[in-house]
Design an enzyme around this catalytic site. Structure first.
Site, mmCIF file in Angstrom:
data_model
loop_
_atom_site.group_PDB
_atom_site.id
_atom_site.type_symbol
_atom_site.label_atom_id
_atom_site.label_comp_id
_atom_site.label_asym_id
_atom_site.label_seq_id
_atom_site.Cartn_x
_atom_site.Cartn_y
_atom_site.Cartn_z
ATOM 1 N N SER A 50 29.681 -99.915 -44.411
ATOM 2 C CA SER A 50 31.033 -99.729 -43.860
ATOM 3 C C SER A 50 31.090 -98.418 -43.085
ATOM 4 O O SER A 50 30.168 -97.579 -43.169
ATOM 5 C CB SER A 50 32.054 -99.688 -44.999
ATOM 6 O OG SER A 50 31.877 -98.492 -45.747
ATOM 7 N N ASP A 82 29.888 -103.503 -41.700
ATOM 8 C CA ASP A 82 31.040 -104.133 -42.341
ATOM 9 C C ASP A 82 32.336 -103.583 -41.720
ATOM 10 O O ASP A 82 32.520 -102.354 -41.646
ATOM 11 C CB ASP A 82 30.976 -103.804 -43.844
ATOM 12 C CG ASP A 82 31.955 -104.606 -44.668
ATOM 13 O OD1 ASP A 82 32.321 -105.711 -44.254
ATOM 14 O OD2 ASP A 82 32.339 -104.112 -45.757
ATOM 15 N N HIS A 83 33.212 -104.454 -41.278
ATOM 16 C CA HIS A 83 34.524 -104.050 -40.747
ATOM 17 C C HIS A 83 34.457 -103.010 -39.627
ATOM 18 O O HIS A 83 35.126 -101.968 -39.694
ATOM 19 C CB HIS A 83 35.443 -103.520 -41.863
ATOM 20 C CG HIS A 83 35.864 -104.567 -42.825
ATOM 21 N ND1 HIS A 83 36.805 -105.515 -42.528
ATOM 22 C CD2 HIS A 83 35.434 -104.854 -44.084
ATOM 23 C CE1 HIS A 83 36.947 -106.326 -43.563
ATOM 24 N NE2 HIS A 83 36.118 -105.955 -44.520
ATOM 25 N N ASP A 104 36.070 -106.191 -36.489
ATOM 26 C CA ASP A 104 37.261 -106.656 -37.209
ATOM 27 C C ASP A 104 38.503 -106.379 -36.363
ATOM 28 O O ASP A 104 39.110 -105.310 -36.443
ATOM 29 C CB ASP A 104 37.358 -105.954 -38.560
ATOM 30 C CG ASP A 104 38.560 -106.446 -39.359
ATOM 31 O OD1 ASP A 104 39.321 -107.293 -38.831
ATOM 32 O OD2 ASP A 104 38.739 -105.994 -40.500
ATOM 33 N N HIS A 180 40.647 -107.539 -50.740
ATOM 34 C CA HIS A 180 39.693 -106.498 -51.147
ATOM 35 C C HIS A 180 40.139 -105.798 -52.433
ATOM 36 O O HIS A 180 41.328 -105.760 -52.740
ATOM 37 C CB HIS A 180 39.540 -105.468 -50.027
ATOM 38 C CG HIS A 180 38.877 -106.024 -48.799
ATOM 39 N ND1 HIS A 180 39.578 -106.345 -47.667
ATOM 40 C CD2 HIS A 180 37.584 -106.333 -48.544
ATOM 41 C CE1 HIS A 180 38.737 -106.822 -46.756
ATOM 42 N NE2 HIS A 180 37.522 -106.826 -47.267
ATOM 43 N N HIS A 211 35.446 -112.551 -47.261
ATOM 44 C CA HIS A 211 35.592 -111.147 -47.672
ATOM 45 C C HIS A 211 36.383 -111.088 -48.971
ATOM 46 O O HIS A 211 37.011 -112.068 -49.376
ATOM 47 C CB HIS A 211 36.341 -110.352 -46.591
ATOM 48 C CG HIS A 211 35.467 -109.967 -45.440
ATOM 49 N ND1 HIS A 211 35.107 -108.673 -45.174
ATOM 50 C CD2 HIS A 211 34.863 -110.732 -44.498
ATOM 51 C CE1 HIS A 211 34.328 -108.650 -44.112
ATOM 52 N NE2 HIS A 211 34.165 -109.885 -43.674
ATOM 53 N N GLY A 212 36.378 -109.919 -49.590
ATOM 54 C CA GLY A 212 37.178 -109.741 -50.798
ATOM 55 C C GLY A 212 36.807 -110.733 -51.873
ATOM 56 O O GLY A 212 37.674 -111.289 -52.545
ATOM 57 N N ALA A 213 35.497 -110.952 -52.039
ATOM 58 C CA ALA A 213 35.048 -112.068 -52.883
ATOM 59 C C ALA A 213 34.472 -111.629 -54.227
ATOM 60 O O ALA A 213 33.863 -112.441 -54.932
ATOM 61 C CB ALA A 213 34.019 -112.898 -52.112
ATOM 62 N N ASP A 256 31.578 -105.837 -52.917
ATOM 63 C CA ASP A 256 31.492 -104.384 -53.067
ATOM 64 C C ASP A 256 32.090 -103.958 -54.408
ATOM 65 O O ASP A 256 31.472 -103.235 -55.193
ATOM 66 C CB ASP A 256 32.220 -103.686 -51.903
ATOM 67 C CG ASP A 256 31.958 -102.185 -51.897
ATOM 68 O OD1 ASP A 256 31.167 -101.713 -52.732
ATOM 69 O OD2 ASP A 256 32.545 -101.473 -51.064
HETATM 70 P P1 13P Z 1 35.432 -106.896 -52.644
HETATM 71 O O1 13P Z 1 36.384 -105.754 -52.661
HETATM 72 O O2 13P Z 1 36.040 -108.117 -53.248
HETATM 73 O O3 13P Z 1 34.115 -106.571 -53.256
HETATM 74 O O4 13P Z 1 35.150 -107.269 -51.104
HETATM 75 C C1 13P Z 1 34.223 -106.544 -50.345
HETATM 76 C C2 13P Z 1 34.284 -106.869 -48.906
HETATM 77 O O5 13P Z 1 34.905 -107.807 -48.457
HETATM 78 C C3 13P Z 1 33.537 -105.985 -47.988
HETATM 79 O O6 13P Z 1 33.769 -106.291 -46.655
HETATM 80 O O1 G3H Z 2 35.759 -104.128 -47.525
HETATM 81 C C1 G3H Z 2 35.483 -102.961 -47.689
HETATM 82 C C2 G3H Z 2 34.351 -102.523 -48.502
HETATM 83 O O2 G3H Z 2 34.663 -102.611 -49.863
HETATM 84 C C3 G3H Z 2 33.928 -101.164 -48.090
HETATM 85 O O3 G3H Z 2 34.741 -100.186 -48.644
HETATM 86 O O4 G3H Z 2 35.393 -98.852 -46.658
HETATM 87 O O5 G3H Z 2 35.546 -97.900 -49.001
HETATM 88 O O6 G3H Z 2 33.307 -98.280 -47.908
HETATM 89 P P1 G3H Z 2 34.763 -98.699 -48.005
HETATM 90 ZN ZN ZN Z 3 35.719 -107.009 -46.249
#
Ligand code: 13P
Ligand code: G3H
Ligand code: ZN
Length: 309
Positions: A50, A82-83, A104, A180, A211-213, A256
């Site tokens: 990220s 990521d994102h 994103d 998330h 995501h958010g899984a 994550d």
């Molecule tokens: P979680 O917070 O459910 O682990 O999701 C992580 C995520 O989507 C990272 O992009």
């Molecule tokens: O979706 C987000 C991930 O959990 C990454 O989190 O931006 O705190 O590194 P972060």
């Molecule tokens: Zn995510």
């Protein structure tokens, strides 16, 4: 095998009705815990970074750690942003050796999301890098991405088709009720499989992303709380729902929070049981071991990607 794109991985996952775990990495112990787990169960892997991770550990450190893991394990590994919030961070990651980026643009109106995504796709494809985009809004909170529950909007299946056609993105993250963090559901976990089914029927043979899984595994929440933490009411996506999503075109499942909880639970336990301990290798090593065991289990029970190399 080296750093690869997700193209072939997703094709095989789609046909085999399983998903590839995309795990967030922030330091050496996390990289090692995840990659050693994948090696033991013979699974392909996505390691994702990220903006917050890049700020914390620096791009080059993470890139070299992942390269070291590739040499150590000989696994096919995708290195993914990521994102990505804008073109600039995507460009930096493409130029800096990533094989995959996420742009994103989900917080923007449809046309702006398309324009931004297309700009990244054009730059990435010329350089052999694949692009994940997002349509629809997840509820929850993450670095640089703040979406209130009220704002969350499920992905519109017809818009998804137009979005993929006009941008040429290689995979699409969809909003079907995940979010998330550790607090995903107030009542019973519920995902909109009806929406997912419509999207995958309209976009056959196309990889979708969840995501958010994280499952927010109760064992780790309980352990955090037993050893001085305070994480009441945490609830995530049950593993059987993740397996079901993989039968509806979901090829990438992001995790994550489960890594954070597993590592924190182990370190909390280590400090409480060994108050005299101050060797970072002892507590970070315990965190690494907890991540390894959790990821192994997750690959087998939630992803179904074991023995797929
Ligand atoms: P979680 O917070 O459910 O682990 O999701 C992580 C995520 O989507 C990272 O992009
Ligand atoms: O979706 C987000 C991930 O959990 C990454 O989190 O931006 O705190 O590194 P972060
Ligand atoms: Zn995510």
């Amino acid at each position: 095998m080296g750093i690869v794109t997700s193209k072939e991985m997703f094709q095989k996952a789609y046909e085999g009705h399983y998903a590839i775990g995309a795990f967030n990495v922030n330091n050496m112990e996390i990289v090692q815990g995840i990659t050693e787990a994948a090696k033991e169960v013979n699974s392909p892997l996505i390691l994702q970074v990220s903006a917050g991770a890049r700020n914390y550990a620096k791009h080059n450190y993470l890139m070299h750690l992942i390269q070291a893991a590739v040499e150590d394990t000989d696994l096919p590994i995708v290195v993914h942003l990521d994102h990505g919030a804008d073109f600039d961070i995507c460009k930096k990651c493409i130029d800096g050796g990533f094989s995959s980026v996420m742009i994103d643009g989900s917080k923007y109106p449809f046309e702006e999301n398309i324009a931004l995504t297309k700009q990244v796709v054009d730059y990435a494809h010329e350089r052999g890098v694949v692009v994940e985009a997002e349509l629809g809004k997840l509820a929850g909170i993450e670095d640089d991405v703040n979406v209130s529950d009220a704002d969350s909007a499920f992905t519109d299946p017809d818009q998804a088709v137009e979005f993929v056609e006009r941008t040429g993105c290689d995979s699409l993250a969809v909003a079907i009720g995940t979010s998330h963090g550790a607090y995903k559901f107030k009542g019973e976990p519920k995902l909109r499989f009806d929406i997912l089914e419509k999207i995958t029927n309209l976009l056959p043979n196309y990889p979708l992303v969840l995501h958010g899984a994280s499952t927010v595994i109760p064992e780790f929440v309980d352990k955090c709380n037993e050893f001085g933490g305070n994480i009441p009411g945490a609830k995530g996506v049950p593993e059987d729902m993740l397996r079901k999503a993989a039968t509806y075109g979901v090829c990438k499942i992001n995790v994550d929070t489960d890594l954070r909880l597993a590592m924190t639970a182990a370190i909390r336990e280590m400090f409480v049981k060994n108050p005299e301990e101050f060797d970072p290798r002892k507590y970070l090593g315990a965190g690494r071991e907890a991540i390894k065991e959790m990821v192994k289990r997750k690959i087998v029970t939630a992803m179904g990607s074991d023995n797929k190399i």
